[in-house]
Design an enzyme around this catalytic site. Sequence first.
Site, PDB file in Angstrom:
ATOM      1  N   TYR A 127      79.115  41.594 -27.083  1.00 44.47           N
ATOM      2  CA  TYR A 127      79.732  41.626 -25.752  1.00 44.47           C
ATOM      3  C   TYR A 127      79.216  40.485 -24.875  1.00 44.47           C
ATOM      4  CZ  TYR A 127      81.762  46.131 -26.906  1.00 44.47           C
ATOM      5  OH  TYR A 127      82.510  47.121 -27.495  1.00 44.47           O
ATOM      6  N   ASN A 150      91.870  47.380 -23.206  1.00 44.70           N
ATOM      7  CA  ASN A 150      92.672  46.312 -23.803  1.00 44.70           C
ATOM      8  C   ASN A 150      94.128  46.755 -23.963  1.00 44.70           C
ATOM      9  OD1 ASN A 150      93.751  44.226 -25.281  1.00 44.70           O
ATOM     10  ND2 ASN A 150      92.522  44.603 -27.130  1.00 44.70           N
ATOM     11  N   CYS A 158      89.852  43.150 -30.071  1.00 47.35           N
ATOM     12  CA  CYS A 158      88.659  43.671 -29.413  1.00 47.35           C
ATOM     13  C   CYS A 158      87.781  44.436 -30.401  1.00 47.35           C
ATOM     14  CB  CYS A 158      89.047  44.546 -28.231  1.00 47.35           C
ATOM     15  SG  CYS A 158      90.091  45.943 -28.656  1.00 47.35           S
ATOM     16  N   HIS A 159      88.342  44.806 -31.558  1.00 49.80           N
ATOM     17  CA  HIS A 159      87.516  45.489 -32.562  1.00 49.80           C
ATOM     18  C   HIS A 159      86.461  44.555 -33.141  1.00 49.80           C
ATOM     19  CE1 HIS A 159      90.823  43.597 -34.811  1.00 49.80           C
ATOM     20  NE2 HIS A 159      90.008  43.543 -35.838  1.00 49.80           N
ATOM     21  N   GLU A 185      89.044  43.585 -42.925  1.00 46.97           N
ATOM     22  CA  GLU A 185      89.152  42.130 -42.883  1.00 46.97           C
ATOM     23  C   GLU A 185      87.893  41.467 -43.442  1.00 46.97           C
ATOM     24  OE1 GLU A 185      88.560  41.226 -38.171  1.00 46.97           O
ATOM     25  OE2 GLU A 185      90.391  42.254 -38.732  1.00 46.97           O
TER      26      GLU A 185
END
Length: 253
Positions: A127, A150, A158-159, A185
């Site tokens: 963050y 979001n 944002c993940h 991913e």
Amino acid sequence: MTVDRLVAALGTLRHTAPPALDDELFTGWLTAPSRLGEVFVAFTSNGVQFVRSTASLDGDPAAFAQAYRMRFARPLRAADRAPAGLLPVLGGRPGAPPALDLRGLSEFERDVLAATRTIPVGETRPYGWVAREGGSPRAVRAVASVLARNPVPLLVPCHRVVRADGGVGRYLFGTERKEALLRGEHANLDDVEALARRGLHYLGAGATGVVCFPTCHRARRIAPADRTGFATVVAATAAGYRPCPDCRPGVVA
DNA sequence: CCCGTGACACTCC
DNA sequence: TGGAGTGCCACGG
């Protein structure tokens, strides 16, 4: 008078209805498959404005419309065609991302989302990194507040924003979903966790003298024998390493 | 305008 | 090593 009849009435004021009228009065919506399962998507001619999983709204389009209206004060109308680029990105496939319509957000919110959008697939940033990249280095908690709301998850990833202590942190649709997205991913969360247990949050490559976040594509190519873990960027620079120009783990002092 | 609230993060033991 | 305490900033009521 219903909004549909209103538009029809306005249309009759001209010989031919102005094509942009619908777009100015309505936001289109549809459902689409995504890595979060089926999602509702709202979009204007400017771009995608709002994405929410159907599961989080009991699959009820009316609930989506209400949530949308609470935030954007506009009505929704069913659309039959998805904006260019939307479906591949929702599905986690490569391709040019769709345009976003972020009107109505504060400058700070847009800065946070823009910085978040630069995090590559399979990588994470804390963050505090988003705060710094967004131009407000001390607004760490405020960054978290923005990401918690979001409007366009997946499109603004944002993940990929995680806790500085190595934890994955919270997520709009639950921590489990966040971790699943990251693993999907191929983010090396197990490496991050193993390092964090030893109090380390950065990796240096002896050969190049560069220090990275452990998820950085550069960090992942460091030969094990050439890897050095660091607790802080300050410690790494004191040892002669310089911050990676790609993942930018801290100020270049 | 003041105050409470947070998807956070440091600093101390 | 981790939990409590404290600092932070933007926003909303």
